[in-house]
Each structure stands twice: as C-alpha cells, then as structure tokens.
Design a protein around this motif. Structure first.
Motif, PDB file in Angstrom:
ATOM      1  N   ASP A   1       0.831  -1.201   0.000  1.00  0.00           N
ATOM      2  CA  ASP A   1       0.000   0.000   0.000  1.00  0.00           C
ATOM      3  C   ASP A   1       0.868   1.255   0.000  1.00  0.00           C
ATOM      4  OD1 ASP A   1      -2.141  -1.749   0.206  1.00  0.00           O
ATOM      5  OD2 ASP A   1      -2.740  -1.107   2.214  1.00  0.00           O
ATOM      6  N   ASP A   2       1.875   1.268   0.862  1.00  0.00           N
ATOM      7  CA  ASP A   2       2.739   2.436   0.937  1.00  0.00           C
ATOM      8  C   ASP A   2       3.538   2.622  -0.355  1.00  0.00           C
ATOM      9  OD1 ASP A   2       1.700   2.801   3.454  1.00  0.00           O
ATOM     10  OD2 ASP A   2       3.608   2.607   4.503  1.00  0.00           O
ATOM     11  N   ALA A   3       3.944   1.528  -0.995  1.00  0.00           N
ATOM     12  CA  ALA A   3       4.670   1.635  -2.261  1.00  0.00           C
ATOM     13  C   ALA A   3       3.783   2.263  -3.336  1.00  0.00           C
ATOM     14  CB  ALA A   3       5.170   0.267  -2.715  1.00  0.00           C
ATOM     15  N   CYS A   4       2.526   1.869  -3.391  1.00  0.00           N
ATOM     16  CA  CYS A   4       1.596   2.477  -4.358  1.00  0.00           C
ATOM     17  C   CYS A   4       1.432   3.966  -4.075  1.00  0.00           C
ATOM     18  CB  CYS A   4       0.239   1.784  -4.307  1.00  0.00           C
ATOM     19  SG  CYS A   4       0.238   0.124  -4.996  1.00  0.00           S
ATOM     20  N   ALA A   5       1.303   4.330  -2.816  1.00  0.00           N
ATOM     21  CA  ALA A   5       1.151   5.734  -2.443  1.00  0.00           C
ATOM     22  C   ALA A   5       2.406   6.533  -2.802  1.00  0.00           C
ATOM     23  CB  ALA A   5       0.844   5.856  -0.953  1.00  0.00           C
ATOM     24  N   MET A   6       3.582   5.935  -2.562  1.00  0.00           N
ATOM     25  CA  MET A   6       4.835   6.616  -2.894  1.00  0.00           C
ATOM     26  C   MET A   6       4.916   6.876  -4.398  1.00  0.00           C
ATOM     27  SD  MET A   6       6.989   7.122  -0.202  1.00  0.00           S
ATOM     28  CE  MET A   6       8.683   6.651  -0.484  1.00  0.00           C
ATOM     29  N   GLU A   7       4.526   5.908  -5.199  1.00  0.00           N
ATOM     30  CA  GLU A   7       4.575   6.115  -6.643  1.00  0.00           C
ATOM     31  C   GLU A   7       3.642   7.248  -7.051  1.00  0.00           C
ATOM     32  OE1 GLU A   7       5.996   5.308 -10.592  1.00  0.00           O
ATOM     33  OE2 GLU A   7       6.757   4.998  -8.574  1.00  0.00           O
ATOM     34  N   ASN A   8       2.451   7.313  -6.458  1.00  0.00           N
ATOM     35  CA  ASN A   8       1.559   8.435  -6.743  1.00  0.00           C
ATOM     36  C   ASN A   8       2.227   9.769  -6.384  1.00  0.00           C
ATOM     37  OD1 ASN A   8      -0.445   6.681  -7.585  1.00  0.00           O
ATOM     38  ND2 ASN A   8      -1.997   7.490  -6.198  1.00  0.00           N
ATOM     39  N   ILE A   9       2.890   9.807  -5.226  1.00  0.00           N
ATOM     40  CA  ILE A   9       3.586  11.029  -4.802  1.00  0.00           C
ATOM     41  C   ILE A   9       4.658  11.396  -5.815  1.00  0.00           C
ATOM     42  CG2 ILE A   9       5.169  11.981  -3.069  1.00  0.00           C
ATOM     43  CD1 ILE A   9       3.626  10.190  -0.990  1.00  0.00           C
ATOM     44  N   PHE A  10       5.464  10.424  -6.224  1.00  0.00           N
ATOM     45  CA  PHE A  10       6.577  10.707  -7.132  1.00  0.00           C
ATOM     46  C   PHE A  10       6.093  11.196  -8.494  1.00  0.00           C
ATOM     47  CE2 PHE A  10       9.089   7.334  -4.636  1.00  0.00           C
ATOM     48  CZ  PHE A  10       9.517   8.284  -3.726  1.00  0.00           C
ATOM     49  N   LEU A  11       5.051  10.570  -9.018  1.00  0.00           N
ATOM     50  CA  LEU A  11       4.542  10.982 -10.328  1.00  0.00           C
ATOM     51  C   LEU A  11       3.880  12.354 -10.246  1.00  0.00           C
ATOM     52  CD1 LEU A  11       3.202   7.583 -11.651  1.00  0.00           C
ATOM     53  CD2 LEU A  11       5.320   8.774 -12.286  1.00  0.00           C
ATOM     54  N   ALA A  12       3.118  12.595  -9.192  1.00  0.00           N
ATOM     55  CA  ALA A  12       2.502  13.908  -9.026  1.00  0.00           C
ATOM     56  C   ALA A  12       3.578  14.980  -8.840  1.00  0.00           C
ATOM     57  CB  ALA A  12       1.535  13.894  -7.841  1.00  0.00           C
ATOM     58  N   ALA A  13       4.608  14.677  -8.060  1.00  0.00           N
ATOM     59  CA  ALA A  13       5.706  15.631  -7.858  1.00  0.00           C
ATOM     60  C   ALA A  13       6.352  15.981  -9.198  1.00  0.00           C
ATOM     61  CB  ALA A  13       6.741  15.061  -6.887  1.00  0.00           C
ATOM     62  N   GLU A  14       6.636  14.983  -9.998  1.00  0.00           N
ATOM     63  CA  GLU A  14       7.240  15.227 -11.311  1.00  0.00           C
ATOM     64  C   GLU A  14       6.359  16.150 -12.144  1.00  0.00           C
ATOM     65  OE1 GLU A  14       9.855  15.340 -14.360  1.00  0.00           O
ATOM     66  OE2 GLU A  14      10.256  14.347 -12.451  1.00  0.00           O
ATOM     67  N   SER A  15       5.059  15.918 -12.111  1.00  0.00           N
ATOM     68  CA  SER A  15       4.149  16.738 -12.916  1.00  0.00           C
ATOM     69  C   SER A  15       4.112  18.189 -12.432  1.00  0.00           C
ATOM     70  CB  SER A  15       2.740  16.140 -12.910  1.00  0.00           C
ATOM     71  OG  SER A  15       2.081  16.390 -11.695  1.00  0.00           O
ATOM     72  N   LEU A  16       4.505  18.433 -11.166  1.00  0.00           N
ATOM     73  CA  LEU A  16       4.540  19.780 -10.600  1.00  0.00           C
ATOM     74  C   LEU A  16       5.932  20.411 -10.674  1.00  0.00           C
ATOM     75  CD1 LEU A  16       2.394  19.125  -7.387  1.00  0.00           C
ATOM     76  CD2 LEU A  16       1.670  20.352  -9.467  1.00  0.00           C
TER      77      LEU A  16
ATOM     78  N   HIS B   1       2.849   1.534  13.857  1.00  0.00           N
ATOM     79  CA  HIS B   1       3.086   1.715  12.429  1.00  0.00           C
ATOM     80  C   HIS B   1       4.534   1.432  12.069  1.00  0.00           C
ATOM     81  CE1 HIS B   1      -0.424   4.220  10.683  1.00  0.00           C
ATOM     82  NE2 HIS B   1      -0.868   3.450  11.668  1.00  0.00           N
ATOM     83  N   THR B   2       4.717   0.920  10.864  1.00  0.00           N
ATOM     84  CA  THR B   2       6.036   0.750  10.258  1.00  0.00           C
ATOM     85  C   THR B   2       6.185   1.801   9.172  1.00  0.00           C
ATOM     86  OG1 THR B   2       6.085  -1.628  10.672  1.00  0.00           O
ATOM     87  CG2 THR B   2       7.501  -0.827   8.918  1.00  0.00           C
ATOM     88  N   VAL B   3       7.391   2.327   9.042  1.00  0.00           N
ATOM     89  CA  VAL B   3       7.711   3.252   7.952  1.00  0.00           C
ATOM     90  C   VAL B   3       8.488   2.459   6.911  1.00  0.00           C
ATOM     91  CG1 VAL B   3       8.955   5.348   7.298  1.00  0.00           C
ATOM     92  CG2 VAL B   3       7.755   5.234   9.505  1.00  0.00           C
ATOM     93  N   TYR B   4       7.849   2.220   5.766  1.00  0.00           N
ATOM     94  CA  TYR B   4       8.489   1.424   4.708  1.00  0.00           C
ATOM     95  C   TYR B   4       9.367   2.273   3.799  1.00  0.00           C
ATOM     96  CZ  TYR B   4       5.448  -2.330   6.175  1.00  0.00           C
ATOM     97  OH  TYR B   4       4.822  -3.301   6.921  1.00  0.00           O
ATOM     98  N   GLY B   5       9.145   3.551   3.786  1.00  0.00           N
ATOM     99  CA  GLY B   5       9.937   4.436   2.948  1.00  0.00           C
ATOM    100  C   GLY B   5       9.477   5.863   3.147  1.00  0.00           C
ATOM    101  N   LEU B   6      10.326   6.800   2.764  1.00  0.00           N
ATOM    102  CA  LEU B   6       9.990   8.212   2.851  1.00  0.00           C
ATOM    103  C   LEU B   6      10.161   8.813   1.474  1.00  0.00           C
ATOM    104  CD1 LEU B   6      12.580   7.841   5.286  1.00  0.00           C
ATOM    105  CD2 LEU B   6      10.960   9.458   6.165  1.00  0.00           C
ATOM    106  N   ALA B   7       9.347   9.785   1.153  1.00  0.00           N
ATOM    107  CA  ALA B   7       9.503  10.542  -0.087  1.00  0.00           C
ATOM    108  C   ALA B   7      10.234  11.836   0.255  1.00  0.00           C
ATOM    109  CB  ALA B   7       8.151  10.842  -0.717  1.00  0.00           C
TER     110      ALA B   7
END
Length: 172
Positions: free
Chosen positions: A96-111, A143-149
């Motif tokens: 779930d967190d990996a999917c959310a991170m990808e959304n963040i990264f793609l949205a960030a790129e678009s901005l 909670h576990t933190v699987y990654g940070l953006a």
C-alpha cells in the motif's frame, strides 16, 4: 503519447535539491494523491506525515545515519518529507505504501518537484532513538515506515536517463 505516460517516462530520482521551500498547496496536492493510491481490500491503514521543519528532517537523518554507520547522512537535504506509515498488522502495508509513494513521485514530477525514495527506515524504525523521533512526528507506535519521499526543487545537476534493463516478455 499522453501526459501521464510522458510523466512516468520522464521521472528520475533527484538526489540534489535547492534550499527553496515547497509551496504548501503543492504538498497538499501530493498528500491528496497519496491517499488516492490503491490499498489492499480498500482498508487504507496508512498515515501520511508531511514534514517541512528542517531541524526535524535533519534530526531524523542524523539518527538514521548514526544507526547505519553513515556519518553526515542528510537524506539529500530535501525541502520536505512525506512519510507514509502503515499498521504493522496490515498484511498489505508495504505494498500500500509503495503504491502511495509512486503516486507522490509521479505527481511531484508533474509539478516540477524532484523526489527520491529513502528506504532505510523499514528495518530500523523501532530502534529506540529512531522511534523517539517518529513519535515526535506523531507516527504511531503500531506503524512501520516502509519508505519516505524526499522532495524538493532540483538543483542544476543534470539527471541523465538510466538504461532500463527489466525484462518484458509477451506470451501469445
């Protein structure tokens, strides 16, 4: 080619940021994109913590660096972090967190915002010194933190395209 595909193909990991702060409106959009990611059975057992306080970002980076024996580690000195965390009991938390991170990264790129995945916390987020900082950031103990953006505006360092070597096979 459509804009979404162009954004996917253009995105690169940014490891050198300017000190310019990100706009709060952009961070809100990135967080909104994160919560719209798919999650296992739609449970949405995550939390997204947006951190712009540079002292806290560097406090976390220093503690991670100390734990990993990487003195001077600064997480690439980003302007902001978005920290997805997920229930330890969730069988899909990492995905779930990996999917959310990808959304963040793609949205960030678009901005026009650079981004990079910081992955060290998954195995050390319950080390007492790290957990104390996560508590200061209101990340729950369960909670576990699987990654940070890590996010910020790119400096002038060019990011060349990386050769993609993943195998794609069509079976007909």
């Amino acid at each position: 080619m459509n804009q979404t595909i162009e954004t996917i193909l253009k995105r690169r990991s940014t490891r050198s940021f300017t000190e310019e702060p990100l706009q709060e409106a952009d961070l809100k959009v990135l967080a909104e994109c994160a919560v719209h990611a798919p999650s296992g059975m739609g449970k949405q057992t995550w939390k997204f913590t947006v951190v712009t306080n540079q002292a806290l970002i560097q406090k976390l980076a220093a503690a991670v660096g100390k734990e990993l024996g990487r003195e001077g580690y600064d997480m690439y000195a980003p302007a902001a972090l978005i920290i997805p965390s997920n229930l330890k009991s969730s069988p899909w938390g990492m995905e779930d967190d990996a999917c959310a991170m990808e959304n963040i990264f793609l949205a960030a790129e678009s901005l026009g915002i650079g981004s990079v995945w910081i992955n060290q916390l998954r195995t050390i987020c319950d080390v007492p010194e790290i957990r104390a900082i996560l508590e200061e950031l209101h990340i729950p103990d369960d909670h576990t933190v699987y990654g940070l953006a890590a996010l910020g505006y790119r400096d002038d360092t060019p990011i060349p395209p990386k050769e993609r070597i993943g195998v794609v096979e069509f079976i007909r």
